[in-house]
Design an enzyme around this catalytic site. Sequence first.
Site, PDB file in Angstrom:
ATOM      1  N   SER A 146       0.827  -1.202   0.000  1.00 23.84           N
ATOM      2  CA  SER A 146       0.000   0.000   0.000  1.00 23.84           C
ATOM      3  C   SER A 146       0.862   1.253   0.000  1.00 23.84           C
ATOM      4  O   SER A 146       1.991   1.253   0.515  1.00 23.84           O
ATOM      5  CB  SER A 146      -0.899   0.016   1.243  1.00 23.84           C
ATOM      6  OG  SER A 146      -1.523   1.267   1.418  1.00 23.84           O
ATOM      7  N   TYR A 159      -1.550  -0.448  10.058  1.00 22.31           N
ATOM      8  CA  TYR A 159      -1.647  -0.809   8.643  1.00 22.31           C
ATOM      9  C   TYR A 159      -0.396  -0.386   7.884  1.00 22.31           C
ATOM     10  O   TYR A 159       0.188  -1.175   7.130  1.00 22.31           O
ATOM     11  CB  TYR A 159      -2.881  -0.139   8.047  1.00 22.31           C
ATOM     12  CG  TYR A 159      -3.100  -0.412   6.582  1.00 22.31           C
ATOM     13  CD1 TYR A 159      -3.493  -1.667   6.138  1.00 22.31           C
ATOM     14  CD2 TYR A 159      -2.931   0.596   5.627  1.00 22.31           C
ATOM     15  CE1 TYR A 159      -3.706  -1.923   4.796  1.00 22.31           C
ATOM     16  CE2 TYR A 159      -3.139   0.352   4.284  1.00 22.31           C
ATOM     17  CZ  TYR A 159      -3.532  -0.905   3.872  1.00 22.31           C
ATOM     18  OH  TYR A 159      -3.741  -1.147   2.533  1.00 22.31           O
ATOM     19  N   LYS A 163       2.345  -2.812   6.012  1.00 20.46           N
ATOM     20  CA  LYS A 163       2.544  -2.741   4.564  1.00 20.46           C
ATOM     21  C   LYS A 163       3.976  -2.324   4.215  1.00 20.46           C
ATOM     22  O   LYS A 163       4.522  -2.753   3.189  1.00 20.46           O
ATOM     23  CB  LYS A 163       1.537  -1.781   3.944  1.00 20.46           C
ATOM     24  CG  LYS A 163       0.103  -2.324   3.930  1.00 20.46           C
ATOM     25  CD  LYS A 163      -0.013  -3.657   3.212  1.00 20.46           C
ATOM     26  CE  LYS A 163      -1.452  -4.069   2.985  1.00 20.46           C
ATOM     27  NZ  LYS A 163      -1.576  -5.410   2.331  1.00 20.46           N
TER      28      LYS A 163
END
Length: 262
Positions: A146, A159, A163
Amino acid sequence: MILDRFLVPDKVAVVTGAGRGIGAASAVALAEAGADVVLSARTEEQLRDVAARIAATGRRAHVVPADLSDPANAAALADAAVAEFGRLDLVVNNVGGTMPRPLLETDHELLEEAFRFNVSTAHALTRAAAPAMLAGEGGAVVNISSVMGRVTGRGYLAYGTAKAALAHYTRLAAADLAPRIRVNAIAVGSVATSALEVVVGNDELRTRMERATPLRRIGEVEDISATVLFLASPAGAYLTGKVLEADGGLQAPNLEFGLPDL
């Protein structure tokens, strides 16, 4: 012809998180390019729908409903591919994700859960797939990372950290598995999937995100599935250990949560 380099005739792929969104689009793209595909996600009904789309291309699909937050279930997909199709050539580690939340609400267990779901599952499948790939003609792994693994924004700690780890895992795994297995990743921006339903269905939020994106639009799943196909096919044969940024040109998040100063 140059377009032939984007084909993967008679290859076998495993795609995780394949019931919808980027995973489903990637599975169908690989099938349209000539591959048979093992599909895995939690919801069997969604997988059956994707399998029907693959059958319409003339290729075969094998459905494996599983909770892929468990790395052991992810690893088992390599054996499933060999048992069903006799080989394994391509892996798309798409499953992942973590709900945003402030730092003080992110305890170590949530951080470890994000790492397991986004990194450990990818490693488990890649590690299990490597012997099958090496027994054949080699292979390619594509990890879905991401933009949040590269840029900063409040609420994205778990997150984004996971990532970012997946992006560097890609580089390290590529070094270990070269030259016969290529490992690359895609740093995805905002894409119109179920994860963005609230945004996509809200004209004000969508307009705000589009204005904050240099290309002035939210990505479509086909933007990512085309990149997956490039990296998985002979068209990307001279790339390994790379993270392609398919993010509309973002240099910062295009969705801020308005978290206040502490």
